[in-house]
Design an enzyme around this catalytic site. Structure first.
Site, PDB file in Angstrom:
ATOM      1  N   ASP A  12     -84.127 -47.172  24.895  1.00  0.00           N
ATOM      2  CA  ASP A  12     -84.616 -46.772  26.329  1.00  0.00           C
ATOM      3  C   ASP A  12     -84.744 -45.448  26.866  1.00  0.00           C
ATOM      4  O   ASP A  12     -84.483 -44.934  27.816  1.00  0.00           O
ATOM      5  CB  ASP A  12     -83.664 -47.685  27.317  1.00  0.00           C
ATOM      6  CG  ASP A  12     -83.929 -49.144  27.199  1.00  0.00           C
ATOM      7  OD1 ASP A  12     -84.822 -49.858  26.565  1.00  0.00           O
ATOM      8  OD2 ASP A  12     -82.645 -49.877  27.276  1.00  0.00           O
ATOM      9  N   GLU A  13     -84.894 -44.601  25.729  1.00  0.00           N
ATOM     10  CA  GLU A  13     -84.738 -43.272  26.009  1.00  0.00           C
ATOM     11  C   GLU A  13     -86.195 -42.261  26.548  1.00  0.00           C
ATOM     12  O   GLU A  13     -86.368 -41.460  26.737  1.00  0.00           O
ATOM     13  CB  GLU A  13     -84.378 -42.351  24.559  1.00  0.00           C
ATOM     14  CG  GLU A  13     -83.153 -42.767  23.933  1.00  0.00           C
ATOM     15  CD  GLU A  13     -83.303 -43.654  22.985  1.00  0.00           C
ATOM     16  OE1 GLU A  13     -84.346 -44.598  22.753  1.00  0.00           O
ATOM     17  OE2 GLU A  13     -82.160 -44.110  22.272  1.00  0.00           O
ATOM     18  N   LYS A  16     -88.929 -43.263  24.590  1.00  0.00           N
ATOM     19  CA  LYS A  16     -89.680 -43.081  23.583  1.00  0.00           C
ATOM     20  C   LYS A  16     -91.420 -42.924  23.552  1.00  0.00           C
ATOM     21  O   LYS A  16     -91.983 -42.309  23.183  1.00  0.00           O
ATOM     22  CB  LYS A  16     -89.443 -43.743  22.466  1.00  0.00           C
ATOM     23  CG  LYS A  16     -87.707 -43.686  21.824  1.00  0.00           C
ATOM     24  CD  LYS A  16     -87.489 -44.655  20.565  1.00  0.00           C
ATOM     25  CE  LYS A  16     -87.258 -45.990  21.150  1.00  0.00           C
ATOM     26  NZ  LYS A  16     -86.207 -46.451  21.952  1.00  0.00           N
ATOM     27  N   ASN A  24     -88.233 -57.036  21.143  1.00  0.00           N
ATOM     28  CA  ASN A  24     -86.959 -56.909  22.110  1.00  0.00           C
ATOM     29  C   ASN A  24     -87.034 -55.311  22.541  1.00  0.00           C
ATOM     30  O   ASN A  24     -86.663 -55.119  23.576  1.00  0.00           O
ATOM     31  CB  ASN A  24     -85.586 -57.024  21.115  1.00  0.00           C
ATOM     32  CG  ASN A  24     -85.914 -56.100  19.784  1.00  0.00           C
ATOM     33  OD1 ASN A  24     -86.877 -55.964  19.313  1.00  0.00           O
ATOM     34  ND2 ASN A  24     -84.800 -56.114  19.080  1.00  0.00           N
ATOM     35  N   GLY A  78     -89.591 -52.415  24.580  1.00  0.00           N
ATOM     36  CA  GLY A  78     -90.689 -52.635  25.470  1.00  0.00           C
ATOM     37  C   GLY A  78     -90.597 -51.215  26.229  1.00  0.00           C
ATOM     38  O   GLY A  78     -89.693 -50.401  26.713  1.00  0.00           O
ATOM     39  N   HIS A  79     -91.931 -50.852  26.559  1.00  0.00           N
ATOM     40  CA  HIS A  79     -92.208 -49.738  27.339  1.00  0.00           C
ATOM     41  C   HIS A  79     -93.478 -49.811  28.152  1.00  0.00           C
ATOM     42  O   HIS A  79     -94.432 -50.632  27.844  1.00  0.00           O
ATOM     43  CB  HIS A  79     -91.972 -48.397  26.634  1.00  0.00           C
ATOM     44  CG  HIS A  79     -93.103 -48.104  25.637  1.00  0.00           C
ATOM     45  ND1 HIS A  79     -92.808 -48.312  24.370  1.00  0.00           N
ATOM     46  CD2 HIS A  79     -94.287 -47.680  25.910  1.00  0.00           C
ATOM     47  CE1 HIS A  79     -93.783 -48.113  23.667  1.00  0.00           C
ATOM     48  NE2 HIS A  79     -94.749 -47.524  24.423  1.00  0.00           N
ATOM     49  N   GLN A 122     -85.685 -49.453  19.379  1.00  0.00           N
ATOM     50  CA  GLN A 122     -84.397 -49.333  19.703  1.00  0.00           C
ATOM     51  C   GLN A 122     -83.864 -47.954  19.080  1.00  0.00           C
ATOM     52  O   GLN A 122     -84.713 -47.101  19.408  1.00  0.00           O
ATOM     53  CB  GLN A 122     -83.569 -50.439  19.039  1.00  0.00           C
ATOM     54  CG  GLN A 122     -83.690 -51.687  19.409  1.00  0.00           C
ATOM     55  CD  GLN A 122     -85.090 -52.480  18.970  1.00  0.00           C
ATOM     56  OE1 GLN A 122     -85.607 -52.493  17.726  1.00  0.00           O
ATOM     57  NE2 GLN A 122     -85.565 -53.180  19.921  1.00  0.00           N
ATOM     58  N   THR A 144     -87.702 -55.006  29.074  1.00  0.00           N
ATOM     59  CA  THR A 144     -87.924 -56.525  28.564  1.00  0.00           C
ATOM     60  C   THR A 144     -87.226 -57.567  29.197  1.00  0.00           C
ATOM     61  O   THR A 144     -87.729 -58.557  29.438  1.00  0.00           O
ATOM     62  CB  THR A 144     -87.395 -56.469  26.932  1.00  0.00           C
ATOM     63  OG1 THR A 144     -88.185 -55.593  26.250  1.00  0.00           O
ATOM     64  CG2 THR A 144     -87.621 -57.910  26.170  1.00  0.00           C
ATOM     65  N   THR A 145     -85.932 -57.280  29.719  1.00  0.00           N
ATOM     66  CA  THR A 145     -85.170 -58.663  30.275  1.00  0.00           C
ATOM     67  C   THR A 145     -84.993 -58.089  31.848  1.00  0.00           C
ATOM     68  O   THR A 145     -84.449 -59.112  32.447  1.00  0.00           O
ATOM     69  CB  THR A 145     -83.797 -58.571  29.558  1.00  0.00           C
ATOM     70  OG1 THR A 145     -83.097 -57.313  29.756  1.00  0.00           O
ATOM     71  CG2 THR A 145     -83.866 -58.600  27.984  1.00  0.00           C
ATOM     72  N   GLY A 146     -85.275 -56.891  32.348  1.00  0.00           N
ATOM     73  CA  GLY A 146     -85.043 -56.691  33.672  1.00  0.00           C
ATOM     74  C   GLY A 146     -83.564 -56.530  34.103  1.00  0.00           C
ATOM     75  O   GLY A 146     -83.128 -56.330  35.153  1.00  0.00           O
ATOM     76  N   PRO A 176     -79.891 -54.703  34.702  1.00  0.00           N
ATOM     77  CA  PRO A 176     -79.292 -53.266  34.612  1.00  0.00           C
ATOM     78  C   PRO A 176     -78.797 -52.713  33.655  1.00  0.00           C
ATOM     79  O   PRO A 176     -77.952 -53.480  33.019  1.00  0.00           O
ATOM     80  CB  PRO A 176     -78.540 -53.516  36.122  1.00  0.00           C
ATOM     81  CG  PRO A 176     -77.907 -55.029  36.146  1.00  0.00           C
ATOM     82  CD  PRO A 176     -79.159 -55.669  35.449  1.00  0.00           C
ATOM     83  N   VAL A 232     -90.094 -34.151  32.783  1.00  0.00           N
ATOM     84  CA  VAL A 232     -89.498 -33.882  34.025  1.00  0.00           C
ATOM     85  C   VAL A 232     -90.119 -34.587  35.171  1.00  0.00           C
ATOM     86  O   VAL A 232     -89.655 -34.394  36.222  1.00  0.00           O
ATOM     87  CB  VAL A 232     -89.767 -32.345  34.301  1.00  0.00           C
ATOM     88  CG1 VAL A 232     -88.936 -31.284  33.561  1.00  0.00           C
ATOM     89  CG2 VAL A 232     -91.375 -31.839  34.331  1.00  0.00           C
TER      90      VAL A 232
HETATM   91  P1  IMP Z   1     -81.278 -57.904  20.184  1.00  0.00           P
HETATM   92  O1  IMP Z   1     -82.147 -56.809  19.443  1.00  0.00           O
HETATM   93  O2  IMP Z   1     -81.950 -58.767  21.086  1.00  0.00           O
HETATM   94  O3  IMP Z   1     -80.633 -58.737  18.925  1.00  0.00           O
HETATM   95  O4  IMP Z   1     -80.088 -57.193  20.974  1.00  0.00           O
HETATM   96  C1  IMP Z   1     -78.809 -56.609  20.169  1.00  0.00           C
HETATM   97  C2  IMP Z   1     -78.283 -55.647  21.190  1.00  0.00           C
HETATM   98  O5  IMP Z   1     -79.446 -54.546  21.102  1.00  0.00           O
HETATM   99  C3  IMP Z   1     -78.223 -55.948  22.636  1.00  0.00           C
HETATM  100  O6  IMP Z   1     -77.052 -55.026  23.030  1.00  0.00           O
HETATM  101  C4  IMP Z   1     -79.459 -55.300  23.348  1.00  0.00           C
HETATM  102  O7  IMP Z   1     -79.404 -55.170  24.629  1.00  0.00           O
HETATM  103  C5  IMP Z   1     -79.896 -54.128  22.392  1.00  0.00           C
HETATM  104  N1  IMP Z   1     -81.376 -54.144  22.485  1.00  0.00           N
HETATM  105  C6  IMP Z   1     -82.219 -54.588  21.750  1.00  0.00           C
HETATM  106  N2  IMP Z   1     -83.446 -54.113  22.038  1.00  0.00           N
HETATM  107  C7  IMP Z   1     -83.215 -53.086  22.788  1.00  0.00           C
HETATM  108  C8  IMP Z   1     -84.207 -51.858  23.411  1.00  0.00           C
HETATM  109  O8  IMP Z   1     -85.487 -51.954  23.079  1.00  0.00           O
HETATM  110  N3  IMP Z   1     -83.482 -51.064  24.274  1.00  0.00           N
HETATM  111  C9  IMP Z   1     -82.251 -51.275  24.664  1.00  0.00           C
HETATM  112  N4  IMP Z   1     -81.423 -52.122  24.014  1.00  0.00           N
HETATM  113  C10 IMP Z   1     -81.885 -52.886  22.973  1.00  0.00           C
END
Ligand code: IMP
Length: 428
Positions: free
Chosen positions: A13-14, A16, A38, A40-41, A223, A303-305, A307, A417
């Site tokens: 979530d930087e 990217k 997993n 998302g942007h 990731q 992806t999941t909402g 916090p 910025v």
């Molecule tokens: P998984 O990839 O769904 O198996 O989740 C494993 C870990 O990676 C969990 O802590 C998730 O929150 C984290 N994670 C997976 N994908 C992302 C992402 O795109 N951004 C931030 N965390 C992620």
């Protein structure tokens, strides 16, 4: 020359997508090498916001070919949904523009059900519940179904049915959960295969032909290194290689073709899910950095909402990530979020079991016992969103950026910025 790599340099979530969008402008190919939906942007096209999870972000550039590499795990159901959303925004998604490696592995409803079932036990780590870990488990166990199987939808459906029946036994016996209707899933996946099979392509040959023709390739990481299965904070990680090694294994390209390695780091730190996070903040400062959730850029999972956990920038962790990946260039995002804070902390070392260290411990238990040692910098009050050069940033803000550069050893080439495309500073 050929391959530029963009990697997450923290816990994901930087921002990217934002940096890919800037760099993909002159890319001929954008290729995903790891992870699945997993990631998302969001990308804004006129008034429409499209969320990308699987499709590389080059899809928004006319001449760009987009590759889903063999290192990816792919959910056909969600990919079709995503393709439909992109098309609804007026962007064509054709087999010429989106190529899927036959060696990418398929995520099935059984993987997702198992992921959810295990997350509900005390073994849960806060996954995105997209079935990622269970799909990679089948890959490593050599029982996975690969995307190439979609070429024959009927046979593919039969394998999907068998997989679902096998998973049902686990769901019922281990987790006391309801079984999945195998016939319904098989029928749905046969249909998905019929739609997706035209996208199957020999992506290794495609990439090597592109390398020979000196075309520009952008390898887009999902990731980040601190979530990497080997180099992250195991077991609180994802199941793929989100660092530099994943580019070679996940696309089938040689290391010498990589000419540029860019790490993306937020100006502070966030993490979703469980696991050690030395610079984590709570209380008012955490709320301030996270935002309320009313803005698309607030710190809630795309992806999941969920916090996100938030904290100060951790330069110990960043140095570790830079080392592992050979990152030469850093892009710093969300600098504007720090405007208005009187003081800013950055962790420059840890105190661990009574000993000071500048190196990040390799195991999560030790890391969880580390306390960050902060350097405090003066903040800035001016809004920085209008700045387009380093010289236009307040002095304290420039000092903050220079501190990251000095401590990390990587050159900062881009600074974002603000959320808009043009709110970006190229430092060179
Ligand atoms: P998984 O990839 O769904 O198996 O989740 C494993 C870990 O990676 C969990 O802590 C998730 O929150 C984290 N994670 C997976 N994908 C992302 C992402 O795109 N951004 C931030 N965390 C992620």
């Amino acid at each position: 020359m050929p391959i530029s790599v963009l990697l997450g340099a923290q816990w994901g979530d930087e921002g990217k997508g934002r940096i890919t969008d800037a760099i993909a402008q002159d890319a001929d190919i954008v290729a995903r090498f790891n992870g699945g939906d997993n990631a998302g942007h969001s990308i804004t096209i006129g008034k429409t916001v499209v969320k990308l999870h699987m499709v590389p972000s080059g899809i928004f550039r006319d001449r760009c070919v987009n590759v889903i590499g063999n290192g990816v795990v792919l959910n056909p159901r969600n990919l079709l949904k995503e393709i439909a959303e992109i098309r609804a925004a007026g962007i064509p998604v054709t087999p010429e523009r989106l190529k899927i490696s036959p060696a990418a592995h398929i995520i099935l409803p059984g993987h997702i059900a198992l992921d959810a079932a295990r997350e509900a036990t005390k073994g849960g780590i806060g996954t995105t519940q997209r079935g990622i870990g269970f799909a990679y488990m089948d890959k490593a166990s050599r029982i996975g179904i690969r995307a190439g199987a979609m070429a024959d939808p009927e046979q593919f459906a039969e394998r999907v049915r068998e997989h679902t029946l096998a998973v049902n036994q686990q769901l019922e016996m281990i987790y006391a959960r309801a079984p999945i209707d195998a016939d319904t899933v098989a029928a749905e996946y046969a249909k998905a295969a019929m739609e997706l099979r035209a996208h199957l392509a020999d992506t290794v040959t495609l990439l090597h032909d592109a390398l020979s023709a000196n075309k520009k390739i952008l390898a887009e990481g999902a990731q980040a290194t601190l979530l990497d299965i080997d180099h992250g904070t195991y077991p609180y990680v994802t199941s793929s290689s989100a660092s530099i090694g994943g580019v070679m294994t996940g696309l089938g390209v040689p290391p010498q073709a990589i000419t540029r390695i860019i790490g993306v780091a937020k100006a502070f730190a966030t993490r979703v899910g469980a696991g050690p996070f030395p610079t984590e903040l709570s209380g008012e400062m955490a709320t301030r950095l996270r935002g309320t959730g009313s803005n698309p850029w607030d710190e809630f999972g795309s992806t999941t909402g969920r916090p996100r956990r938030v904290g100060w920038l951790d330069l110990v962790a960043l140095r570790h990530v830079i080392r592992i990946n050979g990152i030469q260039e850093l892009a710093i995002t969300k600098l504007d979020i720090l405007s208005g804070l009187p003081q800013l902390n950055v962790a420059t070392s840890y105190q661990c079991d009574g000993v000071g260290t500048r190196a990040m411990p390799q195991d999560s238990e030790t890391l969880a016992r580390c306390a960050p040692i902060y350097t405090t910098l003066v903040g800035w009050s001016d809004d920085v969103q209008g700045a387009r050069s380093m010289g236009e940033l307040p002095l304290a803000c420039r000092d903050y950026v220079r501190k990251i550069e000095a401590e990390s050893g990587a050159h900062i080439s881009l600074v974002s910025v603000g959320p808009e495309r043009e709110q970006l500073i190229q430092t060179k």
